[in-house]
Design an enzyme around this catalytic site. Structure first.
Site, PDB file in Angstrom:
ATOM      1  N   THR A  46      36.814   0.036  -5.414  1.00  0.00           N
ATOM      2  CA  THR A  46      37.767  -0.423  -4.583  1.00  0.00           C
ATOM      3  C   THR A  46      38.931  -1.418  -5.595  1.00  0.00           C
ATOM      4  O   THR A  46      39.837  -1.574  -5.325  1.00  0.00           O
ATOM      5  CB  THR A  46      37.105  -1.612  -3.527  1.00  0.00           C
ATOM      6  OG1 THR A  46      36.063  -0.794  -3.236  1.00  0.00           O
ATOM      7  CG2 THR A  46      38.216  -2.029  -2.064  1.00  0.00           C
ATOM      8  N   THR A  47      38.281  -2.574  -6.481  1.00  0.00           N
ATOM      9  CA  THR A  47      39.700  -3.151  -7.127  1.00  0.00           C
ATOM     10  C   THR A  47      40.573  -2.942  -7.676  1.00  0.00           C
ATOM     11  O   THR A  47      41.617  -3.203  -8.156  1.00  0.00           O
ATOM     12  CB  THR A  47      38.666  -4.378  -8.106  1.00  0.00           C
ATOM     13  OG1 THR A  47      37.452  -5.217  -7.309  1.00  0.00           O
ATOM     14  CG2 THR A  47      39.308  -5.529  -8.733  1.00  0.00           C
ATOM     15  N   TYR A 109      35.408   4.354   8.374  1.00  0.00           N
ATOM     16  CA  TYR A 109      36.126   4.321   9.754  1.00  0.00           C
ATOM     17  C   TYR A 109      35.091   5.240  10.554  1.00  0.00           C
ATOM     18  O   TYR A 109      35.705   5.042  11.511  1.00  0.00           O
ATOM     19  CB  TYR A 109      37.197   5.402   9.086  1.00  0.00           C
ATOM     20  CG  TYR A 109      38.802   4.964   9.564  1.00  0.00           C
ATOM     21  CD1 TYR A 109      39.307   4.454  10.185  1.00  0.00           C
ATOM     22  CD2 TYR A 109      38.804   6.601  10.085  1.00  0.00           C
ATOM     23  CE1 TYR A 109      39.524   4.593  11.270  1.00  0.00           C
ATOM     24  CE2 TYR A 109      39.440   6.902  11.735  1.00  0.00           C
ATOM     25  CZ  TYR A 109      40.903   6.023  11.939  1.00  0.00           C
ATOM     26  OH  TYR A 109      40.932   6.387  13.370  1.00  0.00           O
ATOM     27  N   TYR A 135      26.472   2.044  -2.466  1.00  0.00           N
ATOM     28  CA  TYR A 135      27.548   0.943  -1.966  1.00  0.00           C
ATOM     29  C   TYR A 135      27.088  -0.153  -0.858  1.00  0.00           C
ATOM     30  O   TYR A 135      28.259   1.748  -0.367  1.00  0.00           O
ATOM     31  CB  TYR A 135      28.759   1.232  -2.748  1.00  0.00           C
ATOM     32  CG  TYR A 135      29.380  -0.145  -2.360  1.00  0.00           C
ATOM     33  CD1 TYR A 135      29.154  -1.408  -2.196  1.00  0.00           C
ATOM     34  CD2 TYR A 135      31.404  -0.003  -3.012  1.00  0.00           C
ATOM     35  CE1 TYR A 135      30.258  -2.432  -2.280  1.00  0.00           C
ATOM     36  CE2 TYR A 135      31.973  -0.668  -3.326  1.00  0.00           C
ATOM     37  CZ  TYR A 135      31.933  -1.822  -2.892  1.00  0.00           C
ATOM     38  OH  TYR A 135      32.607  -3.489  -2.444  1.00  0.00           O
ATOM     39  N   ARG A 140      34.708  -3.823   5.105  1.00  0.00           N
ATOM     40  CA  ARG A 140      35.860  -2.752   4.907  1.00  0.00           C
ATOM     41  C   ARG A 140      34.848  -0.844   5.100  1.00  0.00           C
ATOM     42  O   ARG A 140      35.925  -0.284   5.849  1.00  0.00           O
ATOM     43  CB  ARG A 140      35.537  -2.360   3.282  1.00  0.00           C
ATOM     44  CG  ARG A 140      35.784  -3.073   2.096  1.00  0.00           C
ATOM     45  CD  ARG A 140      36.347  -2.739   0.714  1.00  0.00           C
ATOM     46  NE  ARG A 140      37.022  -3.817   0.427  1.00  0.00           N
ATOM     47  CZ  ARG A 140      38.578  -4.249   0.277  1.00  0.00           C
ATOM     48  NH1 ARG A 140      39.476  -3.320   0.965  1.00  0.00           N
ATOM     49  NH2 ARG A 140      38.806  -4.947  -0.616  1.00  0.00           N
ATOM     50  N   LYS A 164      24.106  -1.533  -4.795  1.00  0.00           N
ATOM     51  CA  LYS A 164      25.214  -2.713  -4.741  1.00  0.00           C
ATOM     52  C   LYS A 164      25.472  -3.581  -3.815  1.00  0.00           C
ATOM     53  O   LYS A 164      26.306  -2.483  -2.288  1.00  0.00           O
ATOM     54  CB  LYS A 164      27.000  -1.753  -5.221  1.00  0.00           C
ATOM     55  CG  LYS A 164      27.602  -3.306  -5.486  1.00  0.00           C
ATOM     56  CD  LYS A 164      29.303  -3.291  -5.454  1.00  0.00           C
ATOM     57  CE  LYS A 164      30.268  -3.781  -5.860  1.00  0.00           C
ATOM     58  NZ  LYS A 164      31.643  -3.526  -5.719  1.00  0.00           N
ATOM     59  N   ILE A 206      28.093  -6.573  -9.097  1.00  0.00           N
ATOM     60  CA  ILE A 206      29.333  -5.817 -10.007  1.00  0.00           C
ATOM     61  C   ILE A 206      30.152  -7.297  -9.681  1.00  0.00           C
ATOM     62  O   ILE A 206      30.471  -6.844  -7.875  1.00  0.00           O
ATOM     63  CB  ILE A 206      28.723  -4.652  -9.349  1.00  0.00           C
ATOM     64  CG1 ILE A 206      27.826  -3.931  -9.934  1.00  0.00           C
ATOM     65  CG2 ILE A 206      30.386  -3.739  -9.089  1.00  0.00           C
ATOM     66  CD1 ILE A 206      27.943  -1.953  -9.499  1.00  0.00           C
TER      67      ILE A 206
END
Length: 293
Positions: A46-47, A109, A135, A140, A164, A206
């Site tokens: 994402t970053t 989503y 993850y 999100r 994560k 992370i």
């Protein structure tokens, strides 16, 4: 999977002023974190603003990092999504020669049930030629991958090696740590609670902030892993303000402002994200100047 114990960093994708990918800055950031003591690199998460990169840009980013790293640290590649068939196809068609593991986000989503999440990762596990780090990031994805689902996946698939965990819930993390298989890694995905998770038995983090201040942050995690509570807490409380700052206006706008302060890259992001405000940049600048004073 001892190579994933400690501090991994979710690398940014630096941009020029015109928002094209700045590969020179990216290579310099890789060198910055390696010299700072980071344990492994996480690419196209994402970053990295991966959702606004083209397929060709993603290849350039990976190639740049692989070349700059020069086999010094393990590399984890983000391959995930909410279309299971597309993720499976990407795993089968991506060159993974220099990749040590896959980081795959829980489907977003669609908001699947726990059984849907399990079946999604079952398909990925059966297709992946590399170990998988799950993850979980409910902020999100709008769905929480519960400990029971993670434990079920960890038990059923040998190549699912870690999670994560970024629910921001230390109690949920402790439930995972209590019941996961012996060699399964629970990795923090929240910079602010990474040290408490390590104290509870976690394998590390992370991190976002860790790429900006790799020396201090990775040392904090190392101290935590060796049980040096007082020394680790001292570093944690020293870094805490910066963790707040980098998420104040969203990720990665904040961490890119850190890199601008460090003269490693511009603070440019791609729409729909916008660059950190001058007020936030000033806070980050003041903190950075005072970190080692």
């Amino acid at each position: 999977m001892k190579k994933f114990i400690g501090t991994g960093v979710a690398l940014v994708t630096p941009f020029h002023a015109n928002t094209s990918v700045d590969t020179n800055a990216l290579a310099n950031i890789v060198e910055h974190v390696i010299k700072g003591g980071i344990n492994y690199l996480v690419v196209l998460g994402t970053t990295a603003e991966s959702v606004v990169l083209t397929a060709d840009e993603k290849i350039r980013v990976v190639d740049t990092i692989v070349k700059a790293n020069n086999k010094r640290l393990p590399i984890v590649l983000g391959i995930g999504g909410n279309n299971t068939a597309a993720v499976v196809n990407e795993l089968k068609t991506t060159d993974l020669e220099h990749i040590d593991a896959i980081l795959s986000v829980s489907p977003y989503y669609n908001r699947p049930t726990q059984e849907g999440i399990y079946q999604h990762f079952k398909a990925i596990a059966e297709a992946s030629p590399k170990p998988i780090i799950l993850y979980n990031v409910p902020g999100r994805t709008s769905s929480n991958m519960l400990p029971e689902t993670v434990i079920r996946l960890a038990t059923d698939f040998d190549n699912i090696i870690a999670v994560k965990e970024a629910a921001g819930d230390i109690v949920q993390a402790m439930r995972l740590l209590k019941d996961v298989p012996k060699d399964f890694l629970v990795i923090s995905g929240d910079d602010m609670i990474s040290l408490p998770m390590v104290f509870a038995g976690g394998a590390g983090v992370i991190s976002v902030i860790g790429q900006g201040y790799p020396k201090e942050f990775s040392e904090m995690i190392r101290l935590g892993l060796t049980g040096s509570v007082k020394e680790a807490n001292k570093l944690h409380y020293k870094i805490m303000p910066a963790i707040d700052y980098i998420f104040e206006e969203g990720n990665p706008a904040g961490i890119k402002a850190v890199f601008e302060k460090l003269n490693l890259s511009r603070a440019t992001v791609r729409l729909p994200l916008v660059e950190a405000s001058d007020a936030l940049k000033q806070k980050i600048s003041t903190f950075t100047d005072g970190l080692n004073s």
